[in-house]
Scaffold this motif. Structure first.
Motif, PDB file in Angstrom:
ATOM      1  N   ALA A  58      -6.454   1.081  10.489  1.00  0.00           N
ATOM      2  CA  ALA A  58      -6.453   0.736   9.166  1.00  0.00           C
ATOM      3  C   ALA A  58      -7.715   0.524   8.461  1.00  0.00           C
ATOM      4  N   LEU A  59      -8.548  -0.245   9.523  1.00  0.00           N
ATOM      5  CA  LEU A  59     -10.188  -0.592   9.024  1.00  0.00           C
ATOM      6  C   LEU A  59     -10.886   0.409   9.500  1.00  0.00           C
ATOM      7  N   GLY A  60     -11.147   0.669  10.804  1.00  0.00           N
ATOM      8  CA  GLY A  60     -12.096   1.740  11.355  1.00  0.00           C
ATOM      9  C   GLY A  60     -11.942   3.167  10.506  1.00  0.00           C
ATOM     10  N   ALA A  61     -10.514   3.623  10.623  1.00  0.00           N
ATOM     11  CA  ALA A  61     -10.352   5.058  10.215  1.00  0.00           C
ATOM     12  C   ALA A  61     -10.095   5.103   8.608  1.00  0.00           C
ATOM     13  N   GLY A  62     -10.043   3.732   8.139  1.00  0.00           N
ATOM     14  CA  GLY A  62      -9.696   3.861   6.476  1.00  0.00           C
ATOM     15  C   GLY A  62     -10.771   3.316   5.824  1.00  0.00           C
TER      16      GLY A  62
ATOM     17  N   LEU B  46      -3.027  -2.557   2.108  1.00  0.00           N
ATOM     18  CA  LEU B  46      -2.822  -2.714   0.746  1.00  0.00           C
ATOM     19  C   LEU B  46      -4.151  -2.296   0.116  1.00  0.00           C
ATOM     20  N   ALA B  47      -5.222  -2.642   0.741  1.00  0.00           N
ATOM     21  CA  ALA B  47      -6.575  -2.295   0.079  1.00  0.00           C
ATOM     22  C   ALA B  47      -6.805  -0.761   0.111  1.00  0.00           C
ATOM     23  N   THR B  48      -6.345  -0.065   1.082  1.00  0.00           N
ATOM     24  CA  THR B  48      -6.584   1.142   1.238  1.00  0.00           C
ATOM     25  C   THR B  48      -5.591   1.814  -0.036  1.00  0.00           C
ATOM     26  N   GLY B  49      -4.622   1.361  -0.301  1.00  0.00           N
ATOM     27  CA  GLY B  49      -3.701   1.997  -1.313  1.00  0.00           C
ATOM     28  C   GLY B  49      -4.378   1.754  -2.777  1.00  0.00           C
TER      29      GLY B  49
END
Lengths: 81, 146
Positions: A58-62, B46-49
């Motif tokens: 979630a963090l590294g790839a997003g 949620l933040a990526t959304g």
């Protein structure tokens, strides 16, 4: 743990890390770094650390990829060194 | 610097995908007791959304639908909720974040701990989501169109 899978994932990690360091176009470097994070997440998941893998995916790839891209658009795209 | 993307495919896919991503983020936060996940990971999802919404549908529309002030408010609310969950048990004779001393009558100690960790996960999720979106907005929100 399957050692063949570990081996190939680690080899891909090294390759993507070296490419991300060497490439001159910073946007390409961010894309390769995102791929690095994704392989890292796969490696974590394969080794049983599912929680860390979820964080890395979630963090590294997003989010960090998006933040790097935004930072590049605000500054310059070519690396000086 | 962020305009609406000109491709109709990307707009439609983003509109369809954003609610699912937000729902998955809420699921990861709430499911954090039982399996992988938790407040931090769910907050990042949620933040990526929200960031996908900002990137694909343009700043004007996205700021009307999901205002940037709301993200800052979510960050502050999450921080305050976490602090409250830590301080209130101290006032009632426990340690910091000692949910067993929450002043809720009619709950057993086990239920209190279960409820407390759930509320703390939601607080962490709110804080992480708000902070990430605020970082993105302050990076991309300038009027430079470079």
């Amino acid at each position: 743990m399957v050692w063949q899978l570990d081996f190939w994932l680690l080899a891909l990690l090294v390759v993507t890390a070296v490419v991300a360091l060497q490439v001159r176009d910073l946007l390409a470097a961010v894309a390769v770094l995102t791929a690095y994070s994704f392989f890292m997440a796969l490696l974590f998941a394969e080794m049983g650390a599912v929680d860390v893998a979820l964080t890395e995916a979630a963090l590294g790839a997003g989010v960090t990829g998006v933040l790097f891209v935004v930072a590049i658009f605000v500054t310059r795209r070519r690396s000086k060194d | 610097m962020i305009q609406k993307h000109e491709s109709i495919v990307i707009q439609v896919v983003a509109r369809a995908l954003v609610p699912l991503i937000l729902l998955f983020g809420v699921y990861v936060i709430v499911f954090g007791h039982y399996g992988p996940g938790g407040g931090f990971q769910g907050g990042v999802i949620l933040a990526t959304g929200v960031i996908l919404h900002r990137l694909c549908l343009g700043r004007d529309f996205s700021h009307r639908t999901l205002p940037p002030g709301l993200a800052g408010g979510a960050a502050i609310a999450g921080l305050l909720l976490f602090g409250l969950m830590g301080i209130v048990p101290m006032v009632f004779g426990g340690a910091f974040l000692d949910y067993a001393h929450l002043p809720l009558p009619g709950y057993s100690t086990v239920d209190l701990r279960y409820l407390g960790i759930g509320i703390v996960e939601v607080a962490i999720g709110l804080a992480v989501m708000g902070a990430s979106v605020v970082i993105f907005d302050s990076l991309a929100g300038g009027d430079s169109d470079a």
